[in-house]
Each structure stands twice: as C-alpha cells, then as structure tokens.
Design an enzyme around this catalytic site. Structure first.
Site, PDB file in Angstrom:
ATOM      1  N   ARG B 143       0.824  -1.204   0.000  1.00 43.89           N
ATOM      2  CA  ARG B 143       0.000   0.000   0.000  1.00 43.89           C
ATOM      3  C   ARG B 143       0.858   1.253   0.000  1.00 43.89           C
ATOM      4  O   ARG B 143       2.081   1.184  -0.110  1.00 43.89           O
ATOM      5  CB  ARG B 143      -0.892  -0.014   1.242  1.00 43.89           C
ATOM      6  N   LYS B 207      -3.362  -7.469   2.283  1.00 38.40           N
ATOM      7  CA  LYS B 207      -2.754  -6.141   2.154  1.00 38.40           C
ATOM      8  C   LYS B 207      -1.371  -6.143   2.803  1.00 38.40           C
ATOM      9  O   LYS B 207      -1.068  -6.966   3.669  1.00 38.40           O
ATOM     10  CB  LYS B 207      -3.630  -5.087   2.816  1.00 38.40           C
ATOM     11  N   LYS B 209       1.796  -3.334   4.227  1.00 36.87           N
ATOM     12  CA  LYS B 209       2.068  -1.931   4.526  1.00 36.87           C
ATOM     13  C   LYS B 209       3.507  -1.710   4.972  1.00 36.87           C
ATOM     14  O   LYS B 209       4.052  -2.517   5.716  1.00 36.87           O
ATOM     15  CB  LYS B 209       1.118  -1.436   5.609  1.00 36.87           C
ATOM     16  N   CYS B 475     -14.598   0.273  14.464  1.00 42.55           N
ATOM     17  CA  CYS B 475     -14.536  -1.180  14.606  1.00 42.55           C
ATOM     18  C   CYS B 475     -13.109  -1.566  14.955  1.00 42.55           C
ATOM     19  O   CYS B 475     -12.207  -0.732  14.893  1.00 42.55           O
ATOM     20  CB  CYS B 475     -15.000  -1.872  13.324  1.00 42.55           C
ATOM     21  N   CYS B 479      -8.264   1.331  11.852  1.00 45.54           N
ATOM     22  CA  CYS B 479      -7.772   2.252  10.817  1.00 45.54           C
ATOM     23  C   CYS B 479      -7.250   3.554  11.409  1.00 45.54           C
ATOM     24  O   CYS B 479      -6.357   4.180  10.861  1.00 45.54           O
ATOM     25  CB  CYS B 479      -8.864   2.538   9.814  1.00 45.54           C
TER      26      CYS B 479
HETATM   27  C1  SRM Z   1      -9.113   5.913   5.288  1.00 47.71           C
HETATM   28  C2  SRM Z   1      -8.547   5.006   6.384  1.00 47.71           C
HETATM   29  C3  SRM Z   1      -8.905   5.510   7.782  1.00 47.71           C
HETATM   30  C4  SRM Z   1      -8.723   7.020   7.951  1.00 47.71           C
HETATM   31  O1  SRM Z   1      -9.666   7.618   8.507  1.00 47.71           O
HETATM   32  O2  SRM Z   1      -7.658   7.549   7.571  1.00 47.71           O
HETATM   33  C5  SRM Z   1      -9.028   3.576   6.287  1.00 47.71           C
HETATM   34  C6  SRM Z   1     -10.285   3.281   5.896  1.00 47.71           C
HETATM   35  C7  SRM Z   1     -10.738   1.972   5.677  1.00 47.71           C
HETATM   36  N1  SRM Z   1     -10.052   0.888   5.952  1.00 47.71           N
HETATM   37 FE1  SRM Z   1      -8.332   0.818   6.978  1.00 47.71          FE
HETATM   38  N2  SRM Z   1      -8.083   2.672   6.652  1.00 47.71           N
HETATM   39  C8  SRM Z   1      -6.956   3.358   6.868  1.00 47.71           C
HETATM   40  C9  SRM Z   1      -5.850   2.947   7.560  1.00 47.71           C
HETATM   41  C10 SRM Z   1      -5.776   1.708   8.206  1.00 47.71           C
HETATM   42  C11 SRM Z   1      -4.849   1.401   9.241  1.00 47.71           C
HETATM   43  C12 SRM Z   1      -3.825   2.361   9.871  1.00 47.71           C
HETATM   44  C13 SRM Z   1      -2.529   2.401   9.106  1.00 47.71           C
HETATM   45  O3  SRM Z   1      -2.341   1.617   8.160  1.00 47.71           O
HETATM   46  O4  SRM Z   1      -1.718   3.241   9.488  1.00 47.71           O
HETATM   47  C14 SRM Z   1      -5.143   0.115   9.661  1.00 47.71           C
HETATM   48  C15 SRM Z   1      -4.473  -0.652  10.823  1.00 47.71           C
HETATM   49  C16 SRM Z   1      -3.127  -1.147  10.488  1.00 47.71           C
HETATM   50  C17 SRM Z   1      -3.243  -2.493   9.838  1.00 47.71           C
HETATM   51  O5  SRM Z   1      -3.376  -2.535   8.608  1.00 47.71           O
HETATM   52  O6  SRM Z   1      -3.254  -3.490  10.596  1.00 47.71           O
HETATM   53  C18 SRM Z   1      -6.231  -0.338   8.822  1.00 47.71           C
HETATM   54  C19 SRM Z   1      -6.781  -1.525   8.932  1.00 47.71           C
HETATM   55  C20 SRM Z   1      -7.865  -1.969   8.116  1.00 47.71           C
HETATM   56  C21 SRM Z   1      -8.412  -3.298   8.097  1.00 47.71           C
HETATM   57  C22 SRM Z   1      -7.911  -4.485   8.919  1.00 47.71           C
HETATM   58  C23 SRM Z   1      -6.840  -5.205   8.168  1.00 47.71           C
HETATM   59  C24 SRM Z   1      -6.516  -6.519   8.833  1.00 47.71           C
HETATM   60  O7  SRM Z   1      -5.353  -6.794   9.002  1.00 47.71           O
HETATM   61  O8  SRM Z   1      -7.486  -7.237   9.139  1.00 47.71           O
HETATM   62  C25 SRM Z   1      -9.488  -3.280   7.181  1.00 47.71           C
HETATM   63  C26 SRM Z   1     -10.414  -4.444   6.834  1.00 47.71           C
HETATM   64  C27 SRM Z   1      -9.790  -5.412   5.875  1.00 47.71           C
HETATM   65  O9  SRM Z   1      -8.739  -5.108   5.283  1.00 47.71           O
HETATM   66  O10 SRM Z   1     -10.393  -6.465   5.701  1.00 47.71           O
HETATM   67  C28 SRM Z   1      -9.531  -1.956   6.663  1.00 47.71           C
HETATM   68  C29 SRM Z   1     -10.464  -1.413   5.705  1.00 47.71           C
HETATM   69  C30 SRM Z   1     -10.750  -0.217   5.478  1.00 47.71           C
HETATM   70  C31 SRM Z   1     -11.903   0.252   4.584  1.00 47.71           C
HETATM   71  C32 SRM Z   1     -11.399   0.291   3.163  1.00 47.71           C
HETATM   72  C33 SRM Z   1     -13.198  -0.534   4.720  1.00 47.71           C
HETATM   73  C34 SRM Z   1     -13.384  -1.643   3.696  1.00 47.71           C
HETATM   74  O11 SRM Z   1     -12.521  -2.536   3.639  1.00 47.71           O
HETATM   75  O12 SRM Z   1     -14.366  -1.588   2.956  1.00 47.71           O
HETATM   76  C35 SRM Z   1     -12.102   1.686   5.136  1.00 47.71           C
HETATM   77  C36 SRM Z   1     -12.687   2.675   4.147  1.00 47.71           C
HETATM   78  C37 SRM Z   1     -13.570   3.655   4.891  1.00 47.71           C
HETATM   79  C38 SRM Z   1     -13.926   4.819   4.047  1.00 47.71           C
HETATM   80  O13 SRM Z   1     -15.156   4.960   3.734  1.00 47.71           O
HETATM   81  O14 SRM Z   1     -13.047   5.576   3.646  1.00 47.71           O
HETATM   82  N3  SRM Z   1      -8.563  -1.183   7.222  1.00 47.71           N
HETATM   83  N4  SRM Z   1      -6.597   0.662   7.954  1.00 47.71           N
HETATM   84  C39 SRM Z   1      -7.041   4.785   6.321  1.00 47.71           C
HETATM   85  C40 SRM Z   1      -6.530   4.796   4.913  1.00 47.71           C
HETATM   86  C41 SRM Z   1      -5.055   4.514   4.869  1.00 47.71           C
HETATM   87  C42 SRM Z   1      -4.501   4.607   3.480  1.00 47.71           C
HETATM   88  O15 SRM Z   1      -4.439   5.739   2.972  1.00 47.71           O
HETATM   89  O16 SRM Z   1      -4.209   3.568   2.893  1.00 47.71           O
HETATM   90  S1  SF4 Z   2     -12.636   2.842   8.808  1.00 50.35           S
HETATM   91 FE1  SF4 Z   2     -11.544   1.083   9.428  1.00 50.35          FE
HETATM   92  S2  SF4 Z   2     -11.632   1.076  11.617  1.00 50.35           S
HETATM   93 FE2  SF4 Z   2     -13.070   2.577  10.911  1.00 50.35          FE
HETATM   94  S3  SF4 Z   2     -14.898   1.433  10.893  1.00 50.35           S
HETATM   95 FE3  SF4 Z   2     -14.093   1.267   8.879  1.00 50.35          FE
HETATM   96  S4  SF4 Z   2     -12.870  -0.563   8.905  1.00 50.35           S
HETATM   97 FE4  SF4 Z   2     -13.343  -0.069  10.980  1.00 50.35          FE
END
Ligand code: SRM
Ligand code: SF4
Ligand SMILES: Cc1cc2nc3c(=O)[nH]c(=O)nc-3n(C[C@H](O)[C@H](O)[C@H](O)COP(=O)(O)OP(=O)(O)OC[C@H]3O[C@@H](n4cnc5c(N)ncnc54)[C@H](O)[C@@H]3O)c2cc1C
Ligand SMILES: Cc1cc2nc3c(=O)[nH]c(=O)nc-3n(C[C@H](O)[C@H](O)[C@H](O)COP(=O)(O)O)c2cc1C
Lengths: 573, 555
Positions: B143, B207, B209, B475, B479
């Site tokens: 990513r 994914k 990172k 949740c 994120c």
């Molecule tokens: C936008 C963002 C949160 C924010 O408010 O900034 C975000 C938003 C979402 N994340 Fe995230 N994640 C974001 C950083 C993170 C982080 C923090 C980080 O990376 O610094 C994490 C925790 C670190 C990690 O990866 O363990 C994170 C762990 C997840 C997960 C859990 C992954 C896992 O290991 O199970 C999901 C769900 C999944 O992937 O199945 C997820 C999934 C999602 C999704 C795409 C929901 C989905 O899968 O349909 C969310 C979209 C919401 C929306 O409407 O925008 N997101 N996500 C961040 C975007 C980062 C980027 O630019 O790429």
């Molecule tokens: S943005 Fe990430 S942490 Fe927030 S509700 Fe969606 S999946 Fe969960």
C-alpha cells in the site's frame, strides 16, 4: 284512425288469438313502434334511397368507436349493406366530397378535442372550403357528461357537414360513457333509413316476453369504486427536482385490464371554498340544482364545480351576469368574485349553475389484476406550474393525491383503454415509458411475470438523475434478473453535460430494435405527449428508415401498417 | 493439517487476467450503480472501494430505489507529498465528481468519497492528466508507503523520504490494466511486460504496509506496519535502517486467533541496495508462506508468528543471500505532529495545519478547503499529509513565507490551529459511518464531540497540558490506529465502544481492553475517575499510558 280494411284485419287477428298470442302481439307492436318512429310519423325520410354501399369513418383514442365501427359493419352486411370502414387517419380526405352514404363515429378527448389520430380529419372538416351535396350522413358522438365539452367533436362535425350541404340520414346521437345502448339504437335507425324495411324480427324479438324492450348493453362504462388507500410513497429520493407518488388502493370487485387507467375527480380546497362563500355572502347550506341533481352550495363548490382557470367563455358569462367589464382571459373564480363582485347572492347562484363540472383526472394503472389482486396502483407526478400572475401553483388533483393518507377512502372509476393492450403471450414487446410513463409497463411486466408469458420484453426508461429518479429501480432490476424484462436501457438527462433522452438510447440500439420490430414485436409509448411521444415516434421512423433501408415515406407507411396491426400503441397525455 | 479451501478472492485474482476481470462490462451496466461481485475485489487493486450510504438504505428501499452505491478512491502518494498544482487538481476533481470533501488518511494520502459509477473514469482520467494515480493503494499488494513527515525535524529527511518513492515503485504490480481500463481503453498491451515475478498471478495473501520513521519522532507510527524501517542517523548522516516486521493492528471481536501486533526488529541494512532487496524478499516470503485460506489470519504478522521470527528471518536471509546486521540502538521520545512554522536546516519553512480527523472542507468554524486552495494558487509551496491526518505546507522559501502566512491569517487557519487543544490535535478518528461497510459505530462524525466532552475533564483534573494520545475507530480493524493509543475507543455497537488503555505515548506498546462496550456517559465517567487518579498519583513526567500500566489498571 285506421282505415276500414286495416281495422278489419286487426279485429280478425284479435278474435283468432289466445291471450298469450295477444300479449305477444302487443309486445311486438311496442317493439315496432320503439324502433320505427320515422315511418310511424308518416312522412318519408329526407331522401332515403336504398343503397348497398356505405362508408364508416371512426376516430378513437381508447378503442370504443373502433369497436362499434367494426361491430356495425358486420351488422350492416347482414342487412345486405357493404360497409367500408376507415380509421380517420387512414381515410383519404379528398374522397370526402365524393361520399354518398357516410357515417362518422367520433369520440371527444382532451378538453373537447379530437382523438390524436382524428385531428387531421377533424381540422380538415372544420377548415371547410368545400361542399358535400351528394352526402347523406349521420354522426355518432362518443363522450362523457362529466367533461364540460360533452361530445364536442361529434357535435361540430355534425354541424359542419350540415353547413356544407350534406343531408342527415338520422339525427346525431350523443353517447355518455354507457354508450352501447344508444349506439345500437342509432345504428338500427340508420339501417332502417337505408333499407325502408320495417324493423326486422331480430330487433323486436326481445319484447316477445311482452315487456317493453330495453336494449341490453354490456357494462363498459364507468365502473365506480370506493377504495382504501394502502400506500402512498414519494419514489424520488432526496435532492430530486421531482415528486412522484406511488399510490396503492384496495377495492372490492375490481375489474380492469393492463393498459386501463383510473379516473379521479379531485375536490376543491376547503379554504378556497370558504373564501368564495365569504366573499359572495352566499348561504353554503342552501341547496341548489346543478345538472339535474340537488346539492348544498358548499357541496357544489367543494366537490362538483371547477373553480380554477375558468374558460374565456365562462368568464364572459360571468361578465354578462354581473355587468362588469372583464378583460378577455382565464381566471380563477375567487379572483373574479374579488375583483368583480356579484351584486346579490342570487346572481352568484345563477353563475354557479352555469359553471363546468370538475373534470376527472386520469392515471394509467401501474398494477396488474393478476399480480396485484384487488388493488390498483398508480404513479402520480406532482404537477407544479406558474400561473399568469407568475405565481408557483400546484396541480389540483396531483397535489391532492400527493397528500393522500394511508387507510383513507378514495373514490375512482376505471377508464378502459381497449387499444393499449398486451399482445399474445409469445409476442415480443418494446416499451418506451419515461417518467410516469413507466406506469403502464410496470403493469405489463407484473402481468407477464404472473402469467409466465414467453415473449421477450424491452424497456426504455428515462428521467433526470440516476441516483434520485430511477422509478421502480429495484423492481426493474429483479425483473431483469429473472428474465421477465429481457432488456432495459435508461437515459438520465441531467447526469452529464449533454442531455440524453430515451429516443437517443433507442437510436443507439436502432439495429436490434429494428430486428425486434420486423420480428413482430409490438411497440408501446406511455407518458408525456409533448415533446416525448413525438421525439420517440421520430426516432422510431428514423430507425425503420435507416435499418429497413427505406425512404421516409416508406418508413411512415410501415408505421401505419404497424398501427393497423395494433403493433404501435400510445397512451400519452 | 488437512488442506483447507483457498478463499474466494484467491480464485478471483488468478482468473482476473491481470486484475481486469469484467470491470469494463460492470461499468456498462446501466441499471445499477454497483459493479459485479468479483469486480468489487479487483477494483481495490486499482485504488477503489465500492460503498453505499448506509444512512440511506432503509429510506431508499421504501422508495423502491437500490442502495446509493458510490465509490471511494485513494491516491498513491508515497510519503504523502504533493505539489501545489496537484492539490488544486484534487480540489477541482473533488468538487466535480465526489462529495467535495477531501479526506486525509492515516497513511498520508487522500481519499475522495461518493463517486458514482459514471464518474470513476472521468475522475481517474483527470487525476492522470495531473500526474496522479491510485494504483495499488488497496488490495493484496503493498500500500501507500508512509514516511516521517516533517522535513524541518531532521537533516536526513530528504534522503530518507526518497526511499518511500523507491519502495513504492519497486513493489508496484506490473499489470497495465489500470491504464487500459480507466485511462485509455484502446492501448495495446504486450503481455510479456505484464509478467510479474513478485506478485505473479495470485498477488499477496493480504494487504501489505510499509512505513519509515526517523527517531526521535515516531509520527508515522512505524511499528504498526508489516515492515517498519527505522532510519539510523549518526552525526547527521543516514547510515541505514533497522528493519522491523509483522506489525498490524486489527483484531476481530470474539475471534481469539486475531490480535494486534507491533513489528519486531530483525536487523539492520546499511545500503540502499540491501535495504530494498530485503524488503522485496520479505514480500516474497509472505507471498509463499502467508495464509490463503483465511483472510483473517493472512497478514504478515500471523505468518511471522506461525514460522517464528527466527525461522522467518532465516528464510529471508536465504533469499537475499546475506545475513542481516544486528539492529542498531534507537530511541523514540514522541509521536506527534509539530504544529505551526518550523524551519529546516536547508532554510525552507514548514507550516503544519491542524485538520480535524483529516477532513478538508469548509464548515461553520473555518473555510479550510478554500484557504488551502488559495495557498496552493500562490504556487509557492508543496503539501504534505501526515499520519495524524494533518497537512504540512512545505518547502516555503523565506521570501514567500509572508504571502502564505497572510492567506493563513485571512482564513483564520492559524487561529484554528493554535486554538485547538493538545488533546484534539493529537487525536485520530477513522472514517467509519456512513461510508465504511465495516463500521459498527461512529468515529470521525462523533470524535469532535467526544473530545469536546473530554476537554473539561482534563481541565478539571489539571492535565490539559499532557500530550495524551486518544484515538477512535468504528470497529477493531483499527484504521485510526486505536490499538496504538493511550486511550482507545473501539466501536462495538452503535453508540458503544470498548475502552482501551495502557498504550504508551511513543507507539512502542499497544493498549489493552479495560472496559467493554460502554456508552458515552459510561466512557466519560470512567475517564473522569482515571484522570482523577492520574492527577493525584502520577510520578513526575509520567505519561498517562505508563501510569495506567504501573498502576496495573490493565495487564
Ligand atoms: C481511510 C482510512 C482511515 C482514515 O480515517 O484515515 C481507512 C479506511 C478503511 N479501511 Fe483501513 N483505513 C486506513 C488505515 C488503516 C490502518 C492504519 C494504518 O495503516 O496506518 C489500519 C491498521 C493497520 C493495519 O493494517 O493493521 C487499517 C486496517 C484496516 C483493516 C484491517 C486489516 C486486517 O489486518 O485485518 C481493514 C479491513 C480489511 O482489510 O479487511 C480496513 C479497511 C478499510 C476500509 C477500506 C473498509 C473496507 O474494507 O471496505 C475503510 C474505508 C472507509 C472509508 O469509507 O473511507 N482497514 N486501515 C485509512 C486509509 C489509509 C490509506 O491511505 O491507505
Ligand atoms: S474505517 Fe476502518 S476502523 Fe473505521 S470502521 Fe471502517 S474498517 Fe473499521
Ligand atoms: C390517459 C391519461 C393518462 C394519464 N396518466 C397519468 C399518470 O400515470 N401519472 C400522472 O402523473 N399523470 C397522468 N396523467 C395526467 C393527469 O391526468 C393530470 O392531468 C395531471 O395529474 C395534472 O392534473 P392536476 O389536477 O394535478 O393539474 P391541473 O390543476 O389540472 O393543472 C394541469 C395544468 O393545467 C394548467 N393550469 C391549471 N390551472 C392553471 C392556472 N390557474 N393558470 C395557468 N395554468 C393552469 C397548467 O399547465 C397545469 O400544469 C394522465 C392523463 C391522461 C389523459
Ligand atoms: C383524457 C380523456 C379526456 C376526455 N375528454 C372528454 C371531453 O372533453 N368531452 C367528452 O364528451 N368526453 C371526453 N372523454 C370521454 C371519451 O370521449 C369517452 O371515454 C369515449 O367513450 C372514448 O371513446 P374512444 O375509445 O373511441 O376514444 C374523455 C376521455 C379521456 C380518456
């Protein structure tokens, strides 16, 4: 009164007859008299000469006149008369001057207008500029007394023909929605005037039981119902420019077919009514006769009389009665009583009885008797317009319906449309129904879903925005999934810079559309008459021209052919 | 262990013909705003997610309308750097095609929400003309690479920062599907060029990172990544990186096999060549050993623990052909954005603007979006996005500082930034409702209110001067990195959150669940007593996180 010999014959007959026979004879003579005024009043008919050739021209919107025309042609044959039948749009106008025996069956639509297909014919006659010495004619006018201009078109044709020197075979017959009885009687008279034969036994037969002869009429007129409102939802999502209400009403003993409409007579706004009463100091509880019925004046104003956008004719009447100078134009009654007060209540009563009844508003049924048993569904677009004073106003009926309360009662009647019908189950259908035009096709698809029809179906739908205006989206998706809806193309005019409408989608798919059509598909248009139905028809012509490698004339012929085969039908307004 | 079935997505990836699937057909489907099931998985690799407005589901169903489907697109911005012109482009594209809100993410890039299907191509094409892309910002690939943000804080920033770009390019999928589908349908593809020795046909199990930090500030939260690089600096020179593996914050409620984990340092590399090779082969090991039968257990952290750190390291060393040097000592003393003007050793100025939860828009309080547009129009700076969802107005020459400051003052951006409490400025909330399909509770829509209710408590207990790190997620996916905070709110149900405490301030210790599924009143009550306790019984200079551990409030 009878001459000797005649009297003798009669007396012998009576003497030699049983009571039953006498009763029969009595009834028989009743029948003869009922059906035979002409020769009864002694003087011979205008210039009734026997003929074996007549021309029948019908002008129809919803198929009643056509049905009668064909039925009568068959009947004429039985009496040895050969009748040529034409739809008024098929008829060569230049032949008019050559006609000798000529019958017109013509309905009135819009507010006093000719059916679409009869406009040319009607205008040609009204324009005049020719004479009809040879012609002997009669007019059967179909109409509905609940409209202000009852049988307007038939009436005018009758008058014009007379002016042009044509002679009446029998007087014009105006029919209300229960038209069959009057129509049959009228035609019997026509036959008699053409054949001088006395009424033939068949016509008199019904009286054999001795009672006076009521001509049995199939029930086809207004089927009136009082229903219970089940649902009323605005189908447009937030942010839409439109409000389109899906309304479901349950009623006992419903009888209708896909393609029919329901008619609803809206009530006037109570505030408006009380304002008018206040302004004219008329007694709301006083009862008044209007069209041979008695009502309290409040009732009249609330439920019977149209108070909005009075015609120039009525405004003039108002001016004459009140003696005011009123600039020519259309006004609301309230406006009139405010600006040009009535002298005394009695004067206002005189005006009231002369006003038009509220005319019914029609809504194409969006339901199918098989799929939605015991219910009618309609889809109503809230009509918003600006009046001459530049004020934003809401349509009377659509606005009223938009506020319809669930579990409330609602009166309506069924307005059949004999022409707008599904073809045989195995036939393909192409449906163009943007906006509220989707109604007829939701009905068609629900029906075909219920009957498991095998024919293919193709829908063109259009509105402003995909996100907020895709009427019945989930239902269309499901029918598309299950194959009930074989193909669907949508046009959302305001989702991109250039405007895209259903006719553009048709053109994009022209080749395959043409294949469907040449393969026997029926083509339907439902919705706004202008400009939609016009643009769609032009697109269709263009497609026939291009993919059928035809000249535009040939294309038009081809479309005429489709009309005759009942494969090109419109329900437009 | 018996052969388990591969997950559905594995099949979709392999059958996708280089991530193409039936996306083109899906786009042509006129009667739905959605795309076909399989394509939903594939467009993620192109940087998009299908979503629908969850607030509107019921109402639309009653109207016989389908769900209000739309798409979220996420840009690829290694290290979160973007030029002024590019910002202007994003601003305009957002206004044209999306909700208009620009969302700065916790991985230093931006997202646009609410693109209807018909707007995707126009959007990507507009980005493309602005030399921006969304390739591989989602999906089972590497990513967006994050990096320590503020150049003013380190002499080696520029050098370190360059790695973000190099790593991003090194790990890009080879398929040209992105350009073929979204940009230029007609382009001919030489399939040989598309052969992908790294991702092959099945890509990674999950994914992936990568983040980079420069001590002493851990603003990029380096250990939450699958690979964390810690820049080692001696006498103002970058001598290499400590390499840490197996970070990841997500856990699933009620699934004991899942857990948050911070990355483990496994060694040190001193040259660019070695560093990049090592990173590359860590991906290949994950590719070959990662779990493809259960996506909940597919992240690198589980592969590392399954093999054991040493075994995993051996496997990597076998592939890179050299042994990793022992890790160098390092120290993180803070984990935050430094707001206001800062000057780099190169004499350029940097202004860090506070952006609450990363949402750039004009609202009642402040016209942030317009202000930033005005700043960009001066064309005298770059923009950088931080892992705390803020913006740094970057690379400003002395002579231009005044002009920019004038705009910032005019729009009250400086007041806005200085006026916000420490608590608010250190906080993070994820997107959650209404767009996130996985959200169990509100986050970014609710966090500002929650902060406002916490501020009086901090005042009351005289701890408002603390750099307390509070994070909320809708949740347990984390994120908003809620698992790596001193106080974490983790959504369980609408209006209810697990309360986590015990995480440290620097991002070296995760928090743990203290109380379960509390509503607002209960959360505030708990914090009231915790803060009271902290105020009375803390040692000098002791952070809240460390205090709760010393007091054994959580194990
Ligand atoms: C936008 C963002 C949160 C924010 O408010 O900034 C975000 C938003 C979402 N994340 Fe995230 N994640 C974001 C950083 C993170 C982080 C923090 C980080 O990376 O610094 C994490 C925790 C670190 C990690 O990866 O363990 C994170 C762990 C997840 C997960 C859990 C992954 C896992 O290991 O199970 C999901 C769900 C999944 O992937 O199945 C997820 C999934 C999602 C999704 C795409 C929901 C989905 O899968 O349909 C969310 C979209 C919401 C929306 O409407 O925008 N997101 N996500 C961040 C975007 C980062 C980027 O630019 O790429
Ligand atoms: S943005 Fe990430 S942490 Fe927030 S509700 Fe969606 S999946 Fe969960
Ligand atoms: C066969 C048929 C089928 C139909 N099917 C449907 C259907 O399925 N769905 C549907 O929504 N509609 C349908 N209609 C149209 C419907 O019958 C009504 O015409 C429509 O609802 C408007 O009626 P209204 O009483 O609300 O508006 P009205 O009050 O009758 O006003 C209608 C128009 O008259 C003009 N007008 C009225 N008063 C004034 C004034 N004071 N000043 C200036 N102009 C004025 C305006 O142009 C206004 O738009 C159908 C019509 C026909 C003939
Ligand atoms: C939209 C509409 C408008 C009508 N307007 C009038 C009218 O102005 N005057 C009238 O006498 N009848 C009016 N009618 C009643 C029709 O003339 C009547 O239903 C007739 O039977 C239709 O005959 P057709 O099926 O041959 O068209 C109207 C009917 C419809 C559906």
């Amino acid at each position: 009164m009878l001459s000797e010999p005649k009297l003798k014959v009669l007396q012998d007959l009576i003497a030699g007859s049983s009571k039953e026979e006498l009763l029969w004879i009595n009834g028989y003579f009743n029948g003869v008299v009922a059906n035979h005024q002409p020769s009864a009043n002694g003087t011979a008919q205008a210039s009734a000469v026997v003929t074996n050739k007549i021309t029948i021209v019908y002008g129809t919107e919803t198929g009643n006149s056509k049905a009668l025309a064909t039925q009568f042609a068959a009947k004429a044959k039985k009496s040895g008369i050969n009748a040529k039948v034409f739809g008024s749009d098929q008829y060569r106008l230049t032949d008019l001057v050559k006609e000798e025996y000529f019958l017109v069956l013509m309905s009135t639509h819009g507010d006093g207008e000719a059916p679409d297909a009869a406009k040319k014919f009607y205008d040609h006659i009204v324009a005049g500029g020719f004479t009809l010495e040879k012609m002997k004619y009669s007019v059967l006018a179909l109409g509905d007394t609940s409209y202000p201009l009852f049988c307007n078109v038939g009436e005018n044709i009758d008058i014009e023909f007379d002016k042009m020197g044509a002679k009446r075979l029998v007087p014009i017959q105006k029919c209300d929605v229960e038209y069959e009885a009057d129509a049959t009687q009228w035609f019997d008279k026509v036959i008699q005037s053409l054949t001088q034969k006395t009424a033939s036994a068949p016509t008199a037969a019904p009286v054999a039981n001795g009672h006076a002869a009521p001509v049995s009429a199939k029930k086809v007129g207004k089927l009136a119902f009082t229903g219970n409102v089940l649902t009323n939802i605005d189908l447009n999502d937030r942010g839409s420019n439109k409000e389109t209400y899906h309304i479901e009403i349950a009623a006992e003993g419903l009888e209708y077919q896909c393609g029919d409409s329901i008619g609803i007579v809206p009530e006037n706004d109570s505030q408006l009514v009380t304002d008018i009463i206040a302004k004219t100091n008329i007694d709301g509880n006083k009862s008044l006769e209007y069209k041979k019925e008695k009502f309290t004046i409040y009732e009249l104003l609330k439920r019977k009389i149209n108070l909005i956008y009075l015609t120039e004719r009525l405004v003039k009447q108002y001016a004459d009665v009140t003696g005011h100078e009123i600039p020519v134009g259309r006004y609301d009654l309230l406006e009139l009583v405010q600006k040009y007060p009535v002298k005394v209540p009695s004067q206002f009563e005189e005006i009231l009885v002369g006003l038009n009844a509220i005319s019914p508003r029609l809504y194409t049924l969006a339901s199918s008797p098989k799929a939605h048993e015991g219910e009618v569904h309609i889809i109503v677009a809230k009509d918003v317009y600006t009046d001459s004073n530049g004020q934003q106003r809401k349509g009377l009926c659509s606005n009223y319906l938009s506020g319809l309360k669930v579990n409330g009662k609602q009166n309506f009647f069924i307005q059949p449309n004999k022409r707008f019908r599904l073809p045989a189950d195995d036939k393909d259908i192409i449906m163009v129904g943007p906006g509220t035009g989707i109604a007829a096709f939701r009905s068609f698809l629900a029906e075909r879903d219920a009957t498991g029809a095998t024919g293919r179906s193709w829908l063109f739908f259009g509105e402003q925005h995909f996100a907020s205006d895709f009427l019945y989206q989930t239902e269309m998706q499901n029918w598309n999934e299950t194959g009930v809806l074989t193909k669907i193309n949508v046009a959302f005019s305001r989702d991109q810079k250039e405007k895209i409408y259903v006719q553009h989608r048709m053109l994009e798919h022209g080749e395959s559309l043409y294949e469907w059509i040449t393969g026997g598909a029926s083509f339907y248009i439902c919705g706004k008459k202008d400009p939609m139905s016009v643009d769609v028809e032009n697109a269709l012509l263009h497609i026939i021209e291009q993919y059928g490698k035809k000249t535009i004339e040939e294309a038009k012929k081809y479309l005429e052919q489709m009309k005759e085969e009942g494969r090109y039908e419109k329900d437009v307004y | 262990m018996a052969e388990k079935k591969l997950t559905a997505i594995e099949g979709i990836k392999v059958a996708s013909d280089g991530l193409r699937g039936t996306i083109k057909e899906s786009l042509l489907d006129e009667i739905t705003g959605a795309i076909r099931e399989d394509d939903k998985a594939l467009i993620k690799f192109h940087g998009m997610y299908e979503q629908d407005d969850r607030d509107r589901r019921e109402e639309r169903a009653a109207k016989k309308l389908d769900r209000l489907y739309s798409f979220m697109i996420r840009l690829r911005l290694p290290g979160g750097l973007i030029s002024a012109e590019k910002w202007i482009a994003c601003n305009n594209i957002a206004n044209e095609n999306s909700t208009g809100v620009i969302k700065i993410t916790t991985r230093e890039t931006i997202q646009l929400h609410g693109l209807y299907k018909s707007k995707i191509k126009p959007t990507i094409q507009a980005f493309n003309t602005a030399h921006l892309d969304s390739i591989a910002t989602c999906g089972d690939v590497n990513r967006n690479v994050t990096c320590a943000s503020n150049p003013a804080l380190s002499t080696v920033h520029e050098e370190v920062f360059a790695y973000a770009d190099k790593i991003s390019n090194l790990l890009m999928p080879k398929t040209k599907a992105y350009y073929q589908i979204w940009v230029d349908n007609e382009m001919l593809i030489d399939k040989k060029e598309e052969e992908d020795p790294l991702y092959q046909k099945h890509y990674l199990p999950r994914k992936f990172k990568i983040g980079i930090a420069i001590p002493p500030n851990n603003d990029s939260d380096v250990f939450i990544n699958d690979i964390g690089l810690v820049a080692i600096v001696e006498k103002d020179k970058l001598i290499g990186f400590n390499i840490a593996i197996g970070g990841g914050l997500s856990a699933t409620h009620g699934n004991a096999e899942t857990y948050a984990r911070l990355a483990t340092v496994i060694g040190f590399t001193d040259t660019e060549e070695k560093t990049l090779r090592t990173i590359y082969e860590i991906l290949t090991v994950q590719r070959d050993f990662g779990n493809r039968t259960d996506r909940k257990l597919a992240r690198l952290k589980y592969t590392v623990d399954k093999l054991g750190v040493d075994k995993f390291k051996e496997e990597v060393e076998a592939r890179i052909g050299f042994k990793l040097a022992p890790a160098k000592p390092f120290e993180f003393t803070e984990r935050k954005d430094i707001y206001g003007w800062k000057k780099s050793n190169k004499g350029l100025w940097y202004y860090t603007v506070f952006v609450e939860n990363g949402r750039v828009l004009d609202d009642e309080q402040v016209a942030l979006k317009t202000a930033l547009l005005e700043v960009a129009k001066l064309n005298k700076c770059n923009f950088m996005f931080t892992a705390t969802q803020n913006i740094i107005i970057s690379d400003v020459a002395d002579k231009n500082k005044a002009a920019i400051e004038e705009v910032l003052r005019k729009f009250k951006i400086i007041e806005h930034t200085e006026g916000a409490s420490l608590l608010r400025k250190n906080a993070i909330a994820c997107v959650a409702l209404p767009t996130c399909p996985l959200a169990l509770a509100e986050a970014q829509r609710y966090m500002p209110e929650m902060i406002s209710k916490m501020e009086p408590l901090l005042e009351k207990h005289k701890i408002a001067d603390q750099e307390l790190i509070v994070r909320m997620t809708g949740c347990p996916n984390g994120c908003g990195r809620s698992a790596a905070s001193e106080i974490g709110f983790i959504g369980t149900h609408p209006g209810r959150y697990n309360l986590h405490i015990g995480g440290d301030n620097e991002g070296l210790r995760l928090n743990t669940k203290y109380k379960e599924s509390l509503n607002e009143a209960e959360l505030l009550a708990e914090m009231d007593s915790l803060f009271g306790l902290y105020n009375k019984e803390r040692n000098k200079g002791e952070t809240f996180g460390d205090f709760t551990i010393r007091k054994q409030l959580v194990k």
